[in-house]
Design a protein around this motif. Sequence first.
Motif, PDB file in Angstrom:
ATOM      1  N   LYS A  85      -1.667   3.107   5.589  1.00 45.03           N
ATOM      2  CA  LYS A  85      -1.470   1.676   5.351  1.00 45.03           C
ATOM      3  C   LYS A  85      -0.575   1.488   4.126  1.00 45.03           C
ATOM      4  CE  LYS A  85      -4.510   1.104   8.608  1.00 45.03           C
ATOM      5  NZ  LYS A  85      -4.047   1.073   9.996  1.00 45.03           N
ATOM      6  N   GLU A  86      -0.764   2.352   3.149  1.00 41.91           N
ATOM      7  CA  GLU A  86       0.058   2.291   1.939  1.00 41.91           C
ATOM      8  C   GLU A  86       1.486   2.745   2.214  1.00 41.91           C
ATOM      9  OE1 GLU A  86       1.735   2.357  -1.867  1.00 41.91           O
ATOM     10  OE2 GLU A  86       0.031   1.229  -1.070  1.00 41.91           O
ATOM     11  N   ALA A  93       7.908  -1.197   4.132  1.00 46.34           N
ATOM     12  CA  ALA A  93       8.446  -2.557   4.106  1.00 46.34           C
ATOM     13  C   ALA A  93       9.277  -2.797   2.852  1.00 46.34           C
ATOM     14  CB  ALA A  93       7.307  -3.568   4.191  1.00 46.34           C
ATOM     15  N   VAL A  94       8.779  -2.329   1.724  1.00 44.53           N
ATOM     16  CA  VAL A  94       9.520  -2.462   0.462  1.00 44.53           C
ATOM     17  C   VAL A  94      10.829  -1.685   0.542  1.00 44.53           C
ATOM     18  CG1 VAL A  94       9.470  -1.905  -2.003  1.00 44.53           C
ATOM     19  CG2 VAL A  94       7.445  -2.891  -0.902  1.00 44.53           C
ATOM     20  N   SER A 112       3.872  -9.970   9.617  1.00 37.95           N
ATOM     21  CA  SER A 112       2.678  -9.743   8.812  1.00 37.95           C
ATOM     22  C   SER A 112       1.459 -10.020   9.691  1.00 37.95           C
ATOM     23  CB  SER A 112       2.729 -10.641   7.567  1.00 37.95           C
ATOM     24  OG  SER A 112       1.653 -10.389   6.702  1.00 37.95           O
ATOM     25  N   GLY A 113       0.452 -10.689   9.173  1.00 35.85           N
ATOM     26  CA  GLY A 113      -0.734 -10.957   9.967  1.00 35.85           C
ATOM     27  C   GLY A 113      -1.544 -12.097   9.393  1.00 35.85           C
ATOM     28  N   LEU A 132      -4.998  -5.004   4.982  1.00 37.88           N
ATOM     29  CA  LEU A 132      -4.758  -6.370   4.521  1.00 37.88           C
ATOM     30  C   LEU A 132      -4.120  -6.374   3.130  1.00 37.88           C
ATOM     31  CD1 LEU A 132      -8.063  -8.102   5.679  1.00 37.88           C
ATOM     32  CD2 LEU A 132      -5.794  -8.397   6.685  1.00 37.88           C
ATOM     33  N   ARG A 133      -4.598  -5.507   2.256  1.00 38.05           N
ATOM     34  CA  ARG A 133      -4.052  -5.467   0.886  1.00 38.05           C
ATOM     35  C   ARG A 133      -2.631  -4.913   0.895  1.00 38.05           C
ATOM     36  NH1 ARG A 133      -9.713  -3.770  -0.503  1.00 38.05           N
ATOM     37  NH2 ARG A 133     -10.677  -5.629  -1.421  1.00 38.05           N
ATOM     38  N   ALA A 134      -2.378  -3.908   1.720  1.00 38.94           N
ATOM     39  CA  ALA A 134      -1.021  -3.345   1.799  1.00 38.94           C
ATOM     40  C   ALA A 134      -0.030  -4.381   2.312  1.00 38.94           C
ATOM     41  CB  ALA A 134      -1.023  -2.113   2.708  1.00 38.94           C
ATOM     42  N   LYS A 135      -0.427  -5.143   3.336  1.00 40.70           N
ATOM     43  CA  LYS A 135       0.461  -6.163   3.867  1.00 40.70           C
ATOM     44  C   LYS A 135       0.702  -7.278   2.852  1.00 40.70           C
ATOM     45  CE  LYS A 135       2.021  -6.425   7.456  1.00 40.70           C
ATOM     46  NZ  LYS A 135       3.352  -5.921   7.949  1.00 40.70           N
TER      47      LYS A 135
END
Length: 220
Positions: A85-86, A93-94, A112-113, A132-135
């Motif tokens: 996820k990280e 994405a970055v 995203s979501g 969720l935190r990664a997004k």
Amino acid sequence: MRIVIAGGHGQIALRLERLLTARGDQAVGLVRRPGQAEDLRAAGARPVVCDLESASVRQIADHLAGAGAVVFAAGAGPRSGAARKETVDRAAAVLLADAAQTAGVRRFLMVSGKGVGDEPPLGTDPVFAAYLRAKEQADADLRSRESLDWTILRPGRLTDDPGTGRVALAESTPPGDVTRDDVAAVLLALLDEPGTAGLTLELTGGDVLVADAVRSAAVG
């Protein structure tokens, strides 16, 4: 227009590639494995093997050269652990946003979501909480980039039902599902609507035609 889609073998990405090809655009899909290339060709897209977990900014920027827009539709997938996820949902994405800036491609759509940005409730599965935190971190990074004309799309729970062509699209929408067909249709419409740059929009199934919903969401 040449559109580059990261996560080009994903279910939403393949649908978007078909839509782009059908109207005469050039869809380019970044994929991790050579074995995924044939599915992209069948969708009318040009596959490019590029692993966003190992590629450099320069390598990705070379693939983006001459593009009119970039779409981040990649994801680590439901069977991956918190570590990916990280590396995918945030870091890739970055990295893609860095590459877009390097290549001079301003238009950037982020898939995203719905629920991203909210603190995961107590008892949330740890891997889903990490997702969720990664997004959210990826979305926050994109929102900080003044040199990109970004739009963040946050769909509700995805289904494989046939698309209806009608959605609810706004900064906040009630909880709900949305078909992958309709997500792809909204992404296509967002590419054509510069007035949605700088917006974070939630998406669920609804009663408004996709073109009208995107037009109503646009600023100016």
